[in-house]
Each structure stands twice: as C-alpha cells, then as structure tokens.
Design an enzyme around this catalytic site. Structure first.
Site, PDB file in Angstrom:
ATOM      1  N   HIS A  39      31.332  38.945  53.663  1.00  0.00           N
ATOM      2  CA  HIS A  39      32.115  39.422  52.513  1.00  0.00           C
ATOM      3  C   HIS A  39      32.297  40.938  52.534  1.00  0.00           C
ATOM      4  O   HIS A  39      33.383  41.451  52.257  1.00  0.00           O
ATOM      5  CB  HIS A  39      31.429  38.990  51.225  1.00  0.00           C
ATOM      6  CG  HIS A  39      32.355  38.849  50.071  1.00  0.00           C
ATOM      7  ND1 HIS A  39      32.087  38.043  48.991  1.00  0.00           N
ATOM      8  CD2 HIS A  39      33.563  39.403  49.804  1.00  0.00           C
ATOM      9  CE1 HIS A  39      33.085  38.111  48.116  1.00  0.00           C
ATOM     10  NE2 HIS A  39      33.990  38.933  48.586  1.00  0.00           N
ATOM     11  N   ARG A  69      46.974  41.904  41.732  1.00  0.00           N
ATOM     12  CA  ARG A  69      46.309  41.543  40.480  1.00  0.00           C
ATOM     13  C   ARG A  69      47.306  41.225  39.359  1.00  0.00           C
ATOM     14  O   ARG A  69      47.065  41.511  38.191  1.00  0.00           O
ATOM     15  CB  ARG A  69      45.354  42.660  40.029  1.00  0.00           C
ATOM     16  CG  ARG A  69      44.194  42.925  40.983  1.00  0.00           C
ATOM     17  CD  ARG A  69      43.296  43.999  40.429  1.00  0.00           C
ATOM     18  NE  ARG A  69      42.062  44.145  41.204  1.00  0.00           N
ATOM     19  CZ  ARG A  69      41.904  44.968  42.225  1.00  0.00           C
ATOM     20  NH1 ARG A  69      42.917  45.736  42.617  1.00  0.00           N
ATOM     21  NH2 ARG A  69      40.754  45.037  42.862  1.00  0.00           N
ATOM     22  N   TYR A  94      31.261  34.362  43.653  1.00  0.00           N
ATOM     23  CA  TYR A  94      32.171  34.085  42.555  1.00  0.00           C
ATOM     24  C   TYR A  94      31.465  33.179  41.542  1.00  0.00           C
ATOM     25  O   TYR A  94      31.271  32.000  41.770  1.00  0.00           O
ATOM     26  CB  TYR A  94      33.451  33.410  43.044  1.00  0.00           C
ATOM     27  CG  TYR A  94      34.270  34.201  44.031  1.00  0.00           C
ATOM     28  CD1 TYR A  94      34.096  35.576  44.187  1.00  0.00           C
ATOM     29  CD2 TYR A  94      35.224  33.579  44.828  1.00  0.00           C
ATOM     30  CE1 TYR A  94      34.847  36.288  45.101  1.00  0.00           C
ATOM     31  CE2 TYR A  94      35.990  34.293  45.733  1.00  0.00           C
ATOM     32  CZ  TYR A  94      35.788  35.642  45.880  1.00  0.00           C
ATOM     33  OH  TYR A  94      36.545  36.348  46.793  1.00  0.00           O
TER      34      TYR A  94
END
Length: 380
Positions: free
Chosen positions: A178, A261, A102
């Site tokens: 991940h 989202r 990120y």
C-alpha cells in the site's frame, strides 16, 4: 443541512435525468440477482471490454470499494453495498479494489460477502503495509493516518492470511504494497510476495504510490503486474515518469482518485463546504481557494462532455482510458446511479487530434492543491 449535502441531492436529480433510459435495468440489478452461494449468470454486457495489468486480465473499468466503509460519507448500509457490488458484476465489472486498512477490514468483509458466489469469475485486489489498524484516524483524515508503515515479512504474511479469510477466497489475485516502508527494502517485500505466489496465496504483485526507482527494484525480484497512483485530469503527477516506467516494464497502471474525489463530476463549486467526516474537508484542492482556482479545468471537462454527449464524469474517465490501453481506472461509489454513469465512460471515444487539443488546453491551466512534479520521483 450542509451545502455539499444539498448539492449531492440536486446533482443526483440532474444525473437521474441523464441516465433515465438505463436506470430501469440498473434498478433490477441493484437487488441481488442471485442468492448467496448460488451460481450467478454470466457477467452483463461485454461492452466494458478487457484490459491487461501485466499478465492479469480485468474489465476496462474496475470498482473501488474504499468508501463502502465510509471515507467521503458515513458508512452506508452493508447489504446495499453487497447488492451494489453484485450489480457491478452484472454490468460487466470483473475487477474490485480494496485494502485491509479500509474500515479497517470492513470493506474486505463486504467485498468477500458480495463476491463469494463468483469465485473464479472476478479479480480482487487488496493491499497490505500498515500496523496499528485498531487506531482509527480522526474524521476527515486519510485512512492511513496514525498507522505505522509495516511491511516486514511476518506482517505481510499475517495480513495476507487475514485478507484471504475476510475476502472468502483461497488466492488473492493482485496484492499491493500500500505504501513504502522506509525500514524494509522493497526487495525484501517483493521476495516475500514471491514466496506467497509460490505458495498459491497470491497471483500477482502490485505497488501503490511508489517511485520509478522503487518500481524497478521490486520488478527485478518479482514481476510487478500493476502500479497504483493517484491520476486524473486534475492530478497528473504520474506523467511522465511513472507511466513511462510502467510502459517500459510491461506493468499495468491503476489510477486511484480518477474522478479527483468527485471534483470532475461537476457537483462542487467554490462555495462548497464539507462535513468534518468527509476526507475532502482536509484536502487543499477542496478549499474555497482551491475550488475557485481549479474551475477552468471543470469548464474544459464540461465543454468536452457536451461535445461528446456524455456527462462530465464520463468524459473524465474516458479521457483516462484513452491515455494508454493498459490503464484501468477503479472509480469508487456507493450509489447505484453513479455506478451506471461511471460505466458509460467506456463508450467515450477520443481521436488523437482531440487528445492533443485537450492536452494543449490542460497545459495552460494552473491548478491548486495538486502534487509537485518532483514528488513523483519519491515514494509516498
């Protein structure tokens, strides 16, 4: 100004009205309530409750920190994000989710700065599994785009050392792989993490977007505390196989994308458009066709939110919490008002009869832009 940006502003006004009673308190907490390096007071209301991810105890809701480096938005002000994270702690959040990819690295740095005064009082989850982090993805693409999957032992060790430094901690509470690396057996990954646990650099092992078979193979080498997969009222591919596997093995489940989202907040309609930098601009569920087709789901969410006297996003998160006592959503936000609203989801109560009623309607809604059932049986 784009339509989606106008909608964000208009929707914020509606949410402000709904949350007016609680915002005075939130306004106080969004400014850091303790100086960096000082001892913070005990966490805020215990009303958030606690849940267990395997042997790891965390708050019933966590805070996802991906967008603090810019994903659905341009990168926000760093000090505002530090203040937001501390405000979350003051409101009872003790579980914070991040990853080295990120930013890359930026979200970890922000979380490390924010939580340094709270060592021993919070739990931090981060993730490894990619090489080529210097290659930034194109605007609107996933942060993993253009990065090679790499879970070789030496890469894992290097990633952990970097995360420890950026997070300003001695031990990572929860370390996820991940994404699966097709060139490295998950048994080797689990074995490497087991060594890191023995070295006191990691406390618990997690997997993100893995199939039930892979979860079982990893768990046989090193107990898995948590599995993270996309899960919301819109995206339910984790049902039933992944959730069934977690329940059988005593593994906690951490849904990413619990608000779909932002779709389940009710802020978008079929005319919504998205800036190129916004991840939703390349997601099928957010095309005009996808938004139009999925409106019946939003209607259901709004109807039940009204029945319960809550906002749509509170209902959507409350529905997730009601599915299993070992599910811990980590909705992300960069907005203090939305943080306050999200945390109100712990007060949503649904009976078994109500859950059955909701499920019956859900089963009749044909959704667009969601995963196929067989995808849950494959590593993503």
């Amino acid at each position: 100004m784009s339509k989606s940006r106008r909608e964000d502003q208009e929707h914020s006004i509606v949410r402000r009205d709904f949350l007016a009673l609680g915002l005075g308190m939130m306004a106080a907490t969004v400014t850091p309530s303790f100086p960096l390096g000082a001892q913070s007071p005990a966490a805020g209301p215990a009303g958030l409750g606690r849940r267990r991810l395997g042997a790891l105890e965390v708050s019933a809701l966590g805070l996802g920190c991906m967008s603090m480096s810019g994903t659905y938005n341009l990168p926000p002000d760093r000090q505002q994000m530090v203040a937001l994270i501390r405000a979350a702690y003051d409101r009872g959040v003790t579980f914070f989710d991040v990853a080295e990819v990120y930013g890359p690295f930026l979200s970890e740095e922000i979380v490390g700065e924010a939580l340094e005064p709270l060592k021993g009082r919070v739990k931090i989850a981060t993730k490894f599994g990619f090489a080529g982090l210097e290659n930034l993805p194109a605007p609107g693409q996933p942060m993993t785009a253009g990065r090679r999957r790499d879970s070789r032992p030496e890469t894992i060790r290097r990633a952990v050392d970097g995360s420890l430094k950026r997070l300003r901690i001695d031990t990572i509470d929860l370390l996820y792989q991940h994404r699966a690396d097709p060139n490295v057996p998950v048994e080797d990954v689990a074995g490497t993490v087991k060594e890191l646990i023995a070295a006191d650099k990691v406390r618990h092992f997690g997997l993100s977007e893995m199939s039930p078979a892979t979860i079982r193979r990893a768990h046989a080498v090193q107990p898995v505390a948590a599995v993270q997969t996309e899960y919301s009222m819109l995206e339910r591919v984790a049902e039933p196989e992944i959730l069934k596997t977690c329940e059988e093995l005593g593994i906690g489940f951490v849904p990413w994308g619990p608000t779909a989202r932002g779709f389940l907040t009710g802020r978008f309609d079929q005319k919504s458009t998205f800036e190129r930098y916004d991840r939703r601009s390349s997601v099928a569920a957010f095309t005009p066709e996808g938004l139009k087709a999925n409106m019946p789901l939003l209607t259901l969410v709004r109807e039940w939110a009204t029945k319960k006297g809550v906002t749509p996003v509170q209902f959507a998160l409350g529905w997730l919490l009601a599915q299993k006592p070992w599910i811990v959503p980590t909705p992300g936000t960069t907005n203090p008002r939305h943080l306050e609203e999200n945390l109100g989801a712990v007060n949503v109560k649904l009976t078994a009869v109500e859950l059955q009623e909701i499920r019956a309607v859900l089963s009749k809604i044909t959704l667009v832009g969601v995963r196929t059932p067989d995808s849950a049986l494959k590593d993503q």
